[in-house]
Design a protein around this motif. Structure first.
Motif, mmCIF file in Angstrom:
data_model
loop_
_atom_site.group_PDB
_atom_site.id
_atom_site.type_symbol
_atom_site.label_atom_id
_atom_site.label_comp_id
_atom_site.label_asym_id
_atom_site.label_seq_id
_atom_site.Cartn_x
_atom_site.Cartn_y
_atom_site.Cartn_z
ATOM 1 N N LEU A 1 -15.281 -15.511 45.232
ATOM 2 C CA LEU A 1 -15.031 -16.409 44.100
ATOM 3 C C LEU A 1 -13.983 -15.855 43.147
ATOM 4 N N PRO A 2 -12.740 -15.728 43.588
ATOM 5 C CA PRO A 2 -11.751 -15.104 42.697
ATOM 6 C C PRO A 2 -11.608 -15.854 41.381
ATOM 7 N N LEU A 3 -11.481 -15.090 40.325
ATOM 8 C CA LEU A 3 -11.361 -15.694 38.994
ATOM 9 C C LEU A 3 -9.903 -15.888 38.626
ATOM 10 N N ILE A 4 -9.034 -15.059 39.214
ATOM 11 C CA ILE A 4 -7.603 -15.181 38.898
ATOM 12 C C ILE A 4 -6.819 -15.266 40.208
ATOM 13 N N SER A 5 -5.548 -15.637 40.092
ATOM 14 C CA SER A 5 -4.749 -15.789 41.303
ATOM 15 C C SER A 5 -4.379 -14.411 41.847
ATOM 16 N N ASP A 6 -3.932 -14.390 43.105
ATOM 17 C CA ASP A 6 -3.585 -13.105 43.721
ATOM 18 C C ASP A 6 -2.436 -12.425 42.987
ATOM 19 N N ASP A 7 -1.450 -13.222 42.549
ATOM 20 C CA ASP A 7 -0.350 -12.502 41.890
ATOM 21 C C ASP A 7 -0.731 -12.027 40.495
ATOM 22 N N ALA A 8 -1.681 -12.720 39.860
ATOM 23 C CA ALA A 8 -2.168 -12.203 38.573
ATOM 24 C C ALA A 8 -2.920 -10.890 38.832
ATOM 25 N N TYR A 9 -3.701 -10.877 39.906
ATOM 26 C CA TYR A 9 -4.414 -9.656 40.283
ATOM 27 C C TYR A 9 -3.406 -8.551 40.602
ATOM 28 N N ASP A 10 -2.396 -8.921 41.392
ATOM 29 C CA ASP A 10 -1.411 -7.911 41.793
ATOM 30 C C ASP A 10 -0.683 -7.318 40.592
ATOM 31 N N SER A 11 -0.457 -8.138 39.549
ATOM 32 C CA SER A 11 0.263 -7.542 38.422
ATOM 33 C C SER A 11 -0.633 -6.571 37.634
ATOM 34 N N LEU A 12 -1.933 -6.860 37.583
ATOM 35 C CA LEU A 12 -2.852 -5.872 36.977
ATOM 36 C C LEU A 12 -2.822 -4.569 37.794
ATOM 37 N N TYR A 13 -2.874 -4.784 39.113
ATOM 38 C CA TYR A 13 -2.948 -3.643 40.009
ATOM 39 C C TYR A 13 -1.689 -2.773 39.912
ATOM 40 N N ARG A 14 -0.540 -3.461 39.822
ATOM 41 C CA ARG A 14 0.716 -2.715 39.732
ATOM 42 C C ARG A 14 0.817 -1.925 38.435
ATOM 43 N N ARG A 15 0.288 -2.509 37.389
ATOM 44 C CA ARG A 15 0.299 -1.798 36.108
ATOM 45 C C ARG A 15 -0.521 -0.503 36.241
ATOM 46 N N LEU A 16 -1.631 -0.623 36.947
ATOM 47 C CA LEU A 16 -2.483 0.557 37.153
ATOM 48 C C LEU A 16 -1.706 1.613 37.959
ATOM 49 N N VAL A 17 -1.038 1.170 39.011
ATOM 50 C CA VAL A 17 -0.253 2.092 39.835
ATOM 51 C C VAL A 17 0.813 2.767 38.965
ATOM 52 N N TYR A 18 1.465 1.969 38.133
ATOM 53 C CA TYR A 18 2.528 2.491 37.274
ATOM 54 C C TYR A 18 1.991 3.570 36.325
ATOM 55 N N LEU A 19 0.845 3.254 35.687
ATOM 56 C CA LEU A 19 0.264 4.232 34.747
ATOM 57 C C LEU A 19 -0.094 5.530 35.477
#
Ligand SMILES: NC(=O)c1ccc[n+]([C@@H]2O[C@H](COP(=O)([O-])OP(=O)(O)OC[C@H]3O[C@@H](n4cnc5c(N)ncnc54)[C@H](O)[C@@H]3O)[C@@H](O)[C@H]2O)c1
Ligand SMILES: [Zn+2]
Length: 679
Positions: A33-51
């Motif tokens: 039951l995803p709450l957000i779209s995949d690219d919204a998820y991916d941008s959170l994830y990328r921010r984490l990778v960046y940090l």
């Protein structure tokens, strides 16, 4: 120790991101039951990778970047260890990232020529099949990458999984990896059945496939039309991935979406664009392409990161639809008083554009889709342009049973701008504020429309400027346009205005108010239901004076006889001229109209000559004459051979006798009124 050097706000951000990503992982992998779209998820994830790249001290062993996300290993469910870990894939979205990927891999391989296999990234669920001496012994989900859930009981019902394979020249233990998926058609009919049974629909084929494999008994799996597409093998067979796939095909496995090889960024991107353009016609849902290096020895040299290989990458399509929250439904009042509900959305990126609002059209649309504030909805850009709310993906109510404020949306009964009454006309889906030009929303739209390009075409007055002048009290109604020059001095001092721009507007008004084509004028008036075509037809057949002066019923009768003019349109035009007569007359004082030689008048008394004589009781003679003229009659004072009717009141005098002598038809006042009543 490292943490001491990490700024506090960064640490905080990292904590918040990890918590959020974990929540989304749980919803996506465990609850489907995803709450957000995949690219919204991916941008959170990328921010984490960046940090974590900037501050390596942040990385913990259980950070989402370090673990393959699990499709839940439920307690009590049998687990199976994979022969070799199953990894995730890094996702990228842009051509630049693809170019970097190629550069990076080629550098790491000391400039070797690198060949990439291009495949569709099928949106399904990973499955690992273990064969021992050619016999299928187990099937497992990806799980945490090391171990997965045992779903062996289902494999018999998944197409393209051979239970036995030719063991000759094969390793004794073999693990085949691939994707379990549902074709779009099967998914739709499956969802249709669920809808019929009153069950909730799955939001995408991936969720449906995952639900089937992980929760249901085999009978259900059988009916979902699951299929298996192969995209990996362990140990490495033959010399390359491509050769291994060829070999597996001969053994009965399938990979329906192979697009050959590429060696350059341009080659990969060309294939990407082509597949993207064919996406709708594909049998199964894909969310991008996977580029994998072909040679096994290159795989070995590049190796793996914590959760993804360095030799492959997923190139994702821009999202065509996305899931977001419906935060509010607001009502906009348009130029003809139509109330349009607008969805206010948590902003989402759709095909690279941020979308935060979408028209919901009308009340029926909201009811049909059962949209309620707080719902998670799927949004797409229709024809890649206009944002559209397609459906409720999963009502908030179902996520939170205690939530009671998921109330049905009530369409307002009063206009949100002028508080005037709102009606829904028969045969119309729209609600309207019927205050007309008394409603300031409609007034501004009407003003803007009046000066717009296809109407009076007055330059220099966009919606923003109209709004501004309205707010300043300089421009309250259309007729004020023609006396604007009296405010010139004040107007020039307003922000963004100067002598030149103000004069420009005034000159344009002066120029455009002469020789106005009637069609343009009718269009400019914002008559409900009257678009450019209708306005032009009206302009060809009537002068504004005629429309204003004609009795209401007569006008209505004439209008509905015009081809293509139905009852509603005729009513709308009649009402408009009736209700707004004074204002229209006021505006007309400043206008001259184009000579319209080709007016084809469709008036009932067109070409008829009428003479009135005697005293009349229903109305003064002047009114009767006026009415007759507006119905097309030529009214004269003298009888002649051309006279068609003589209308006689009391004490008719000599005309009556003369008419009889000339065989002219005479009508009593009653007969004349009856004749008029027919129009
Ligand atoms: N919306 C959300 O809330 C949410 C939450 C978590 C994850 N996600 C999505 O899931 C992604 C991460 O999930 P993931 O780790 O499963 O990775 P992934 O789904 O992006 O990619 C890896 C998977 O792709 C599959 N795959 C399909 N076709 C393939 C092919 N031809 N070759 C190789 N593999 C192929 C494999 O099964 C592999 O496990 C995120 O990028 C995000 O898009 C979304
Ligand atoms: Zn209103």
């Amino acid at each position: 120790m490292e943490n001491f050097r990490i700024p506090f706000d960064i640490q905080e951000e990292w904590n918040a991101l990890v918590t959020e990503i974990r929540m989304h992982n749980r919803l996506y992998y465990e609850e489907n039951l995803p709450l957000i779209s995949d690219d919204a998820y991916d941008s959170l994830y990328r921010r984490l990778v960046y940090l974590e790249q900037r501050f390596p001290g942040l990385v913990t062993f259980d950070s989402p970047t370090q673990q393959v996300q699990t499709s839940l290993l439920q307690d009590g469910k049998a687990r199976i260890s994979h022969l070799f870990p199953l990894y995730s894939l890094d996702s990228v979205y842009s051509p630049e990232e693809i170019a970097q990927f190629i550069k990076r891999t080629s550098k790491a391989l000391d400039g070797d020529l690198v060949r990439f296999v291009m495949e569709g990234k099928i949106d399904g669920l990973t499955l690992a099949l273990q064969y021992k001496k050619g016999n299928l012994v187990s099937a497992a989900t990806r799980g945490d990458g090391q171990m997965g859930e045992n779903v062996t009981q289902h494999v018999r019902h998944i197409a393209h999984i051979p239970l036995e394979i030719d063991f000759k020249d094969m390793p004794e233990d073999l693990e085949i990896r691939g994707e379990v998926y549902i074709e779009k058609e099967d998914f739709e009919s499956f969802n249709r059945d669920r809808r019929h049974r009153g069950e909730l629909c799955f939001s995408n084929p991936r969720n449906a496939a995952a639900g089937a494999l992980r929760h249901l008994d085999s009978v259900h799996v059988m009916h979902r039309g699951l299929k298996f597409a192969v995209h990996g093998v362990w140990p490495q067979l033959k010399a390359s991935y491509g050769e291994a796939m060829e070999c597996l095909r001969r053994l009965g496995f399938c990979m329906p979406l192979s697009y050959g090889f590429g060696t350059t960024a341009d080659g990969l991107l060309e294939c990407f664009e082509k597949v993207l353009s064919e996406r709708e016609t594909l049998k199964c849902e894909i969310d991008g392409l996977v580029y994998k290096i072909d040679s096994w020895s290159h795989h070995d040299r590049l190796g793996y990161r914590a959760k993804s290989p360095r030799f492959a990458i997923a190139h994702k399509f821009p999202a065509k639809s996305s899931i977001t929250e419906l935060q509010d439904i607001q009502i906009q009042v348009g130029r003809t008083g139509i109330l349009t509900p607008v969805a206010i959305l948590s902003p989402v990126l759709l095909g690279g554009v941020q979308v935060a609002r979408a028209s919901l059209h009308n009340e029926d649309e909201i009811l049909k889709k059962d949209l309620r504030i707080g719902d998670r909805v799927r949004v797409q850009r229709a024809g890649d342009v206009i944002p559209q709310v397609c459906e409720v993906v999963y009502p908030r109510r179902s996520l939170d049973e205690t939530n009671t404020d998921r109330r049905q949306f009530m369409f307002p009964r009063f206009c949100p701008v002028c508080q005037g009454p709102v009606v829904r006309l028969e045969e119309e889906a729209a609600h309207r504020c019927i205050s007309g030009l008394k409603c300031s929303a409609q007034k501004i739209w009407a003003l803007h429309h009046f000066v717009s390009k296809d109407a009076m075409d007055i330059e220099g007055l966009g919606l923003k400027n109209v709004h501004r002048l309205h707010k300043e009290g300089i421009l309250n109604e259309v007729v004020d346009l023609f006396t604007l020059s009296q405010y010139k001095n004040h107007w020039m001092t307003l922000d963004g205005w100067g002598k030149k721009s103000v004069n420009g507007v005034l000159e344009s008004i002066e120029y455009k108010r002469h020789n106005v084509p009637r069609g343009r004028f009718f269009y400019a008036l914002s008559i409900p239901h009257v678009g450019k075509t209708t306005a032009n037809i009206l302009g060809k057949k009537f002068s504004p004076e005629t429309l204003l002066a004609m009795p209401r019923d007569a006008l209505h009768e004439i209008l509905i006889q015009i081809q293509g003019f139905g009852y509603v349109l005729a009513q709308s035009i009649t009402d408009f001229f009736h209700h707004n007569a004074a204002q229209i007359q006021n505006i007309m004082r400043y206008l001259t109209f184009e000579k319209n030689e080709t007016v084809q008048v469709f008036l009932p008394f067109q070409g008829k000559h009428v003479v009135f004589t005697g005293k009349f009781h229903h109305a003064p003679r002047s009114r009767l004459i006026n009415d007759a003229q507006h119905l097309g009659a030529t009214v004269s004072t003298h009888l002649s051979k051309r006279t068609d009717y003589l209308v006689v009141g009391t004490d008719p005098g000599s005309k009556y006798l003369k008419a009889q002598a000339l065989h002219i038809q005479t009508l009593t006042e009653e007969e004349w009124m009856e004749l008029l009543a027919a129009f």
